[in-house]
Each structure stands twice: as structure tokens, then as C-alpha cells.
Design a protein around this motif. Sequence first.
Motif, PDB file in Angstrom:
ATOM      1  N   LYS A 104       0.845  -1.186   0.000  1.00 13.74           N
ATOM      2  CA  LYS A 104       0.000   0.000   0.000  1.00 13.74           C
ATOM      3  C   LYS A 104       0.883   1.239   0.000  1.00 13.74           C
ATOM      4  O   LYS A 104       1.880   1.304   0.722  1.00 13.74           O
ATOM      5  CB  LYS A 104      -0.898   0.049   1.235  1.00 13.74           C
ATOM      6  CG  LYS A 104      -2.013  -0.977   1.256  1.00 13.74           C
ATOM      7  CD  LYS A 104      -1.575  -2.250   1.900  1.00 13.74           C
ATOM      8  CE  LYS A 104      -2.780  -3.182   2.112  1.00 13.74           C
ATOM      9  NZ  LYS A 104      -2.331  -4.515   2.572  1.00 13.74           N
ATOM     10  N   LEU A 105       0.489   2.233  -0.787  1.00 16.11           N
ATOM     11  CA  LEU A 105       1.206   3.503  -0.877  1.00 16.11           C
ATOM     12  C   LEU A 105       0.361   4.597  -0.234  1.00 16.11           C
ATOM     13  O   LEU A 105      -0.832   4.409   0.001  1.00 16.11           O
ATOM     14  CB  LEU A 105       1.489   3.854  -2.331  1.00 16.11           C
ATOM     15  CG  LEU A 105       2.174   2.789  -3.175  1.00 16.11           C
ATOM     16  CD1 LEU A 105       2.318   3.273  -4.617  1.00 16.11           C
ATOM     17  CD2 LEU A 105       3.511   2.395  -2.591  1.00 16.11           C
ATOM     18  N   ILE A 106       0.985   5.763   0.038  1.00 11.03           N
ATOM     19  CA  ILE A 106       0.209   6.886   0.539  1.00 11.03           C
ATOM     20  C   ILE A 106       0.528   8.137  -0.275  1.00 11.03           C
ATOM     21  O   ILE A 106       1.585   8.247  -0.891  1.00 11.03           O
ATOM     22  CB  ILE A 106       0.445   7.148   2.039  1.00 11.03           C
ATOM     23  CG1 ILE A 106       1.818   7.788   2.293  1.00 11.03           C
ATOM     24  CG2 ILE A 106       0.281   5.886   2.856  1.00 11.03           C
ATOM     25  CD1 ILE A 106       1.980   8.310   3.713  1.00 11.03           C
ATOM     26  N   ALA A 107      -0.423   9.064  -0.242  1.00  6.05           N
ATOM     27  CA  ALA A 107      -0.258  10.351  -0.933  1.00  6.05           C
ATOM     28  C   ALA A 107      -1.047  11.394  -0.174  1.00  6.05           C
ATOM     29  O   ALA A 107      -2.053  11.086   0.478  1.00  6.05           O
ATOM     30  CB  ALA A 107      -0.744  10.257  -2.373  1.00  6.05           C
ATOM     31  N   ASP A 108      -0.601  12.655  -0.269  1.00  2.00           N
ATOM     32  CA  ASP A 108      -1.357  13.740   0.364  1.00  2.00           C
ATOM     33  C   ASP A 108      -1.467  14.947  -0.563  1.00  2.00           C
ATOM     34  O   ASP A 108      -1.749  16.054  -0.111  1.00  2.00           O
ATOM     35  CB  ASP A 108      -0.742  14.132   1.707  1.00  2.00           C
ATOM     36  CG  ASP A 108       0.583  14.872   1.571  1.00  2.00           C
ATOM     37  OD1 ASP A 108       1.132  14.916   0.447  1.00  2.00           O
ATOM     38  OD2 ASP A 108       1.082  15.404   2.588  1.00  2.00           O
ATOM     39  N   ASN A 109      -1.244  14.717  -1.869  1.00  2.00           N
ATOM     40  CA  ASN A 109      -1.357  15.819  -2.821  1.00  2.00           C
ATOM     41  C   ASN A 109      -1.779  15.277  -4.177  1.00  2.00           C
ATOM     42  O   ASN A 109      -1.594  14.088  -4.478  1.00  2.00           O
ATOM     43  CB  ASN A 109      -0.048  16.597  -2.925  1.00  2.00           C
ATOM     44  CG  ASN A 109       1.110  15.731  -3.361  1.00  2.00           C
ATOM     45  OD1 ASN A 109       1.264  15.427  -4.549  1.00  2.00           O
ATOM     46  ND2 ASN A 109       1.936  15.284  -2.404  1.00  2.00           N
ATOM     47  N   LEU A 110      -2.335  16.155  -4.973  1.00  2.00           N
ATOM     48  CA  LEU A 110      -2.880  15.762  -6.268  1.00  2.00           C
ATOM     49  C   LEU A 110      -1.781  15.358  -7.236  1.00  2.00           C
ATOM     50  O   LEU A 110      -1.973  14.441  -8.056  1.00  2.00           O
ATOM     51  CB  LEU A 110      -3.699  16.919  -6.842  1.00  2.00           C
ATOM     52  CG  LEU A 110      -4.641  16.607  -7.997  1.00  2.00           C
ATOM     53  CD1 LEU A 110      -5.624  15.496  -7.626  1.00  2.00           C
ATOM     54  CD2 LEU A 110      -5.413  17.872  -8.400  1.00  2.00           C
ATOM     55  N   GLU A 111      -0.612  16.007  -7.153  1.00  2.65           N
ATOM     56  CA  GLU A 111       0.481  15.669  -8.060  1.00  2.65           C
ATOM     57  C   GLU A 111       0.905  14.218  -7.891  1.00  2.65           C
ATOM     58  O   GLU A 111       1.074  13.481  -8.875  1.00  2.65           O
ATOM     59  CB  GLU A 111       1.676  16.601  -7.809  1.00  2.65           C
ATOM     60  CG  GLU A 111       1.430  18.053  -8.159  1.00  2.65           C
ATOM     61  CD  GLU A 111       0.759  18.841  -7.053  1.00  2.65           C
ATOM     62  OE1 GLU A 111       0.640  20.061  -7.217  1.00  2.65           O
ATOM     63  OE2 GLU A 111       0.338  18.236  -6.043  1.00  2.65           O
ATOM     64  N   SER A 112       1.081  13.788  -6.651  1.00  4.02           N
ATOM     65  CA  SER A 112       1.490  12.403  -6.397  1.00  4.02           C
ATOM     66  C   SER A 112       0.388  11.426  -6.788  1.00  4.02           C
ATOM     67  O   SER A 112       0.655  10.369  -7.368  1.00  4.02           O
ATOM     68  CB  SER A 112       1.849  12.224  -4.922  1.00  4.02           C
ATOM     69  OG  SER A 112       3.020  12.926  -4.598  1.00  4.02           O
ATOM     70  N   ALA A 113      -0.846  11.767  -6.461  1.00  2.00           N
ATOM     71  CA  ALA A 113      -1.963  10.885  -6.810  1.00  2.00           C
ATOM     72  C   ALA A 113      -2.043  10.677  -8.315  1.00  2.00           C
ATOM     73  O   ALA A 113      -2.210   9.536  -8.799  1.00  2.00           O
ATOM     74  CB  ALA A 113      -3.269  11.482  -6.285  1.00  2.00           C
ATOM     75  N   ASN A 114      -1.919  11.755  -9.084  1.00  2.00           N
ATOM     76  CA  ASN A 114      -1.968  11.637 -10.542  1.00  2.00           C
ATOM     77  C   ASN A 114      -0.790  10.827 -11.077  1.00  2.00           C
ATOM     78  O   ASN A 114      -0.940  10.015 -12.002  1.00  2.00           O
ATOM     79  CB  ASN A 114      -1.972  13.024 -11.181  1.00  2.00           C
ATOM     80  CG  ASN A 114      -3.321  13.711 -11.081  1.00  2.00           C
ATOM     81  OD1 ASN A 114      -4.351  13.049 -11.076  1.00  2.00           O
ATOM     82  ND2 ASN A 114      -3.316  15.034 -10.990  1.00  2.00           N
ATOM     83  N   ALA A 115       0.398  11.033 -10.484  1.00  2.00           N
ATOM     84  CA  ALA A 115       1.586  10.304 -10.943  1.00  2.00           C
ATOM     85  C   ALA A 115       1.445   8.808 -10.695  1.00  2.00           C
ATOM     86  O   ALA A 115       1.803   7.986 -11.548  1.00  2.00           O
ATOM     87  CB  ALA A 115       2.830  10.839 -10.234  1.00  2.00           C
TER      88      ALA A 115
END
Length: 376
Positions: A104-115
Motif C-alpha cells: 500500500k502507498l500513501i499520498a497527500d497531494n494531487l500531483e502524487s496521486a496523478n503520478a
Amino acid sequence: MTLDQIETPAALIDRPRMMRNIERMQTHMDGLGVAFRPHVKTSKCVQVARAQRDAGARGITVSTLKEAEQFFTAGFSDILYAVGMVASKLPRALALKRAGCDLKLIADNLESANAIAEFGRLHGETFEVWIEIDTDGHRSGVKPGEARLIDIGRALNQGGARLGGVLTHAGSSYELNTPDALAALAEQERAGCVHAAERLRHAGLPCDVVSVGSTPTALAARHLEGVTEVRAGVYVFFDLVMRNVGVCDTADLALSVLTTVIGHQADKGWAILDAGWMAMSRDRGTAKQTHDYGYGQPCTLDGAPLEGYALAGANQEHGILASTGQPDTDIAARLPVGTRLLILPNHACATGAQYPVYHARSGEGRIEVWERFYGW
């Protein structure tokens, strides 16, 4: 192997203390009706993680992809990489997934989520991603009520990625020191993360996992309604910072540094040790707390604290043990050259990171050498 045969400085684990700490946390989590996912960045050691799993833990949390790779090789497959993902690290995450790791990965911003989503689509894979929630202003994350929470959730729900849940870490709990304050922050952590999950679900997005945790809030939590799992790490060893926070006693600290007295400055009341900041780390986490332990608390080999003394100073390979009151001009007679001592650390994670192995001591005095992972 005996303590006399171990070259100093060395990192020692008191196995009975460690096992009591593991049982205490797991029993508390079981009583609250949630799964427990230990953060193995504290020990970075297979034997320790296995003891946590054997006690009932489900999955592990890691802080580096190298940890994920090494623990997966050692037989752990349910792994949360709890540091924000960036595009440059996705090939390693992909390799783990294709090897069979339930990563499982985590993200807290749209840039990372899109990437993440774009990389997943490009390689015909779907990454499970949790959104990090900021419930106390301590570090990273999206605040529970922010509009961009929904935007990030939608970006993770359009192929290449799958929104698996939300997680938070109330790291500001390390700044507290009363049961009521810790319980209040535990509730703030729970309520904020649950609120974020409810907002995502109300927007039509999946959010199966609600993951919270820090050692202080995990132990202080009185109920965890809406939470599915808890994460905590340093509880397995505890340390002097946690002792000041009030979630453990000195007798619970399971990690120490074995050191030898190598000289004195009698006029200053100093004993010089072969454990400096390379052995203890430069972490001075107790400096702003109610009791400043310097670089650590000296103890006899049976774990009894030398009351009124501290590792008051440290150079790279030299530690300065001194009285916390008036200088002890009899210290050379009290602690002659060759005396072996234990030093309890301020921060178990940082001190453990100085060593390639632990020496794990059983209640019967048997000592085993356990390897420790390191690097990124």
C-alpha cells in the motif's frame, strides 16, 4: 555469548521487556476491537517483527522501500509504505507488486496521486493508495475538511490506482505528558480521520481503511469507533522520550547501549565512556521535556538506573557520564576503568539506527545476534 564477550558499544535488546511491551499493546488493541499494524521502522529487525506478528499483529508499516523489500523477502507480504510516494520511486513499488507483495502507498497531494495513477495505467497495474490526513498540524497530510481531499480521492479512483483508505499520525502526542491530554489527542486523531473517511464515502468514493496511530495515542485511546486499524512503532522498545510522555516506566525500556568506562576527568567528576553520539545518536529529544536525560540514562548491567547521573555530553566516540548535581569527585573509584554499563536512549529508533545488529538477551542471560536492516 556473555556480556563480557560483546565488543562495546553494542545495542542490546532485553527480550522479556520487549515481549511485555508487545503483549501490552496487542492486548489493548484487541480490547478496542481494531487490527494492529506495527511500524517496524523502530527495530528494522525480522525477529522483532515476527514476535509482533505472532502476538496478533496484522501487516506491517515501513518507512523505506528498502525495508519493504527486505521484509517481503523475509515473508511479510501485507506492507504499508507510510511515506508520501513520488514518481521516481514507483518502479521499485511496481517490482514489489509484481513479486507478490500486497503493498500500500500513501499520498497527500494531487500531483502524487496523478503520478501514481498514470504510472499504474501505463504498466497495466493498480496501486492501492491511502490518503494521509493531517489531524494535528504535526507534519504531512490533508486536513479532514479540505476540498482537495475529494480531488485526490477522485484522482485515485480512475484506473491505475485504487483508493484504499485514509491514515493519520498524531505525532504531536510526543509533546504531551498527561493522561487526559493524550486521551484528548487520541480522540482528535480518531475523529479527524473518521471524518475524512466519511467525506470521501459521501462523495461516492471507496474508503475501506481508517488507520490511525502513534505510540502515545494508541495506548491512550479509550474508544476507536470508525477506525479499522492502529499503527505504532516505538512501543516495542520504548525510550526516555516515551518515559517523559508518561506511557511507560523506565523498567519498560527494552533497548540499551552496552558501553565501557575508558577513562576519567576526576576533577570534573566525569567518567569517559566508549559510547558517544555515534553510539547513542544525536537525538536530544528529552531536552525540552520535564526531565532532560542528556544523551541517555546510565544503568548497571541488571538494568537498574544510576540515579542522579546522566550521559551529560557526547563527542563522536566519547561519552561523558556525570552527576546531574554536584560533580562526583569520587567517580573514578565508583566507576573504575573497565566498568561496563547500559545507557538507555532518548529515541530508540535513532539509537537502533546506529547499529548493524542487536544483541538480544533472554531472561536466562542467553544472547542471540539479530541483524538489523538499514538504508533506503
